[in-house]
Write an enzyme that holds these catalytic residues in place. Sequence first.
Site, PDB file in Angstrom:
ATOM      1  CD  GLN A   8     -22.302   0.642   3.148  1.00 34.04           C
ATOM      2  OE1 GLN A   8     -22.426  -0.542   2.828  1.00 34.04           O
ATOM      3  NE2 GLN A   8     -22.534   1.079   4.366  1.00 34.04           N
ATOM      4  CB  CYS A   9     -23.600   1.499  -4.647  1.00 34.09           C
ATOM      5  SG  CYS A   9     -24.831   0.590  -3.729  1.00 34.09           S
ATOM      6  CB  THR A  23      -2.080   2.222  -5.032  1.00 33.99           C
ATOM      7  OG1 THR A  23      -1.752   1.132  -4.171  1.00 33.99           O
ATOM      8  CG2 THR A  23      -1.180   2.216  -6.249  1.00 33.99           C
ATOM      9  CG  ASP A  24      -2.507   1.105   0.401  1.00 33.91           C
ATOM     10  OD1 ASP A  24      -2.997   0.351  -0.453  1.00 33.91           O
ATOM     11  OD2 ASP A  24      -1.644   0.741   1.225  1.00 33.91           O
ATOM     12  CG  ASP A  53       2.826   2.123   3.059  1.00 34.26           C
ATOM     13  OD1 ASP A  53       1.651   2.450   2.768  1.00 34.26           O
ATOM     14  OD2 ASP A  53       3.257   0.977   2.895  1.00 34.26           O
ATOM     15  CB  THR A  66       4.230   0.059  -3.991  1.00 32.97           C
ATOM     16  OG1 THR A  66       3.531  -0.379  -2.831  1.00 32.97           O
ATOM     17  CG2 THR A  66       4.813  -1.129  -4.704  1.00 32.97           C
TER      18      THR A  66
HETATM   19  N1  ASP Z   1       1.018   0.619   0.784  1.00 28.60           N
HETATM   20  C1  ASP Z   1       1.452   1.196  -0.468  1.00 28.60           C
HETATM   21  C2  ASP Z   1       1.175   2.682  -0.431  1.00 28.60           C
HETATM   22  O1  ASP Z   1       0.041   3.058  -0.573  1.00 28.60           O
HETATM   23  C3  ASP Z   1       0.724   0.548  -1.607  1.00 28.60           C
HETATM   24  C4  ASP Z   1       1.093   1.060  -2.960  1.00 28.60           C
HETATM   25  O2  ASP Z   1       1.768   2.028  -3.167  1.00 28.60           O
HETATM   26  O3  ASP Z   1       0.645   0.414  -3.934  1.00 28.60           O
HETATM   27  O4  ASP Z   1       2.075   3.462  -0.238  1.00 28.60           O
END
Ligand code: ASP
Length: 348
Positions: free
Chosen positions: A282-283, A105-106, A73, A30
């Site tokens: 999962q925690c 971030t993903d 992405d 992003t």
């Molecule tokens: N979909 C984006 C990515 O991971 C989300 C982000 O960067 O915040 O590239």
Amino acid sequence: MPYLPTTTAGDAGHPVAQEMTIAIISTGGTFGMEASARGLRPAPVADRIDLLLRSPAIPGLAYTVVELAPQIDSANATPLAWQQIVDAIEERYEDFDGFVIVHGTDTMTYSAAAVAFAFSDRRKPIVLTGAQRPLSSERSDGPLNLIGAIEHLMLTRPQTAEIYFGGVGMNGTRAVKYSTTADRAFVSTATARVKSGGANSAARPNIIRSIPPFGRYSDLEIPVVRVYPGISARTLSAMLGDLPAAVLECYGYGNMPAATPGLLDAIAAASGRGQVIVAVSQCVEGRITLGASEVSTGLAEAGVTDGADLTTEAALAKLHYLFGCGLSASEVRELVTIGLVGELTTRG
Ligand code: ASP
């Protein structure tokens, strides 16, 4: 360039970073995205990063911006994309004092762990960052994150790959994406899990030295299987597949719907065939303790490896890393629970 002391006291008594030459490697995300009719999508970003860093300049910083092609992405990242980052760092390793990776971030936590393991035998600082809102947005968090990541790297010189985001730096193998929108996109499991007993494992140079040199991240598939109410033996077997390893996301400290017919048999059959199955929780807080309850004892009996407090992301990257070192299934089973870069907590 020789290493200089980490910090010295500045005029006002504040720490001042010493000179560093840093490669800023953009992978996409992003941070540099632009709007399109189908939503945000990656766009060239090197010139905009350069503009951002030129004025005001960060004292002591010399940098080069590298844009990997294509910018992606990070939802599209695969282990081959991890390798592209590793290659980009490797090619420049001798020429730079540190590396800042701009990343979506993903899947930043997966890439951070993959990079941490790939460079576990070396000590130059690597910091990943990105943005929740693109540079093209007035309220972008990108500039603060990038400048913060560079300053964090220069001042603290972390010895394993870290994520710096929303004003916080953390071991990349301990990070979990926590929010889809907040500036603090990530939380670290390290403090949460240490609270429940044990100590962060330090880097283990003697063990790392005994591991054969890492080759490459490949297109090897390692599934992540999350246990859920209603999961059947048939679905679980299909998800585990005939693959060398799997990450099994259990409930709590390693619990399974053990009463479901055939479920534990399917797991035992897969590990009997040589599949390395690593149980994680999962925690976010706490750790796996196989054998603490009847519904977890069956997992240990079925040959599942206790993943301690590895995050799912760190477990996945570590399995890819250990297989990338050419280790056998039994060697991988043994090493996966030994801390290499602070990714897990040893029992206190
Ligand atoms: N979909 C984006 C990515 O991971 C989300 C982000 O960067 O915040 O590239």
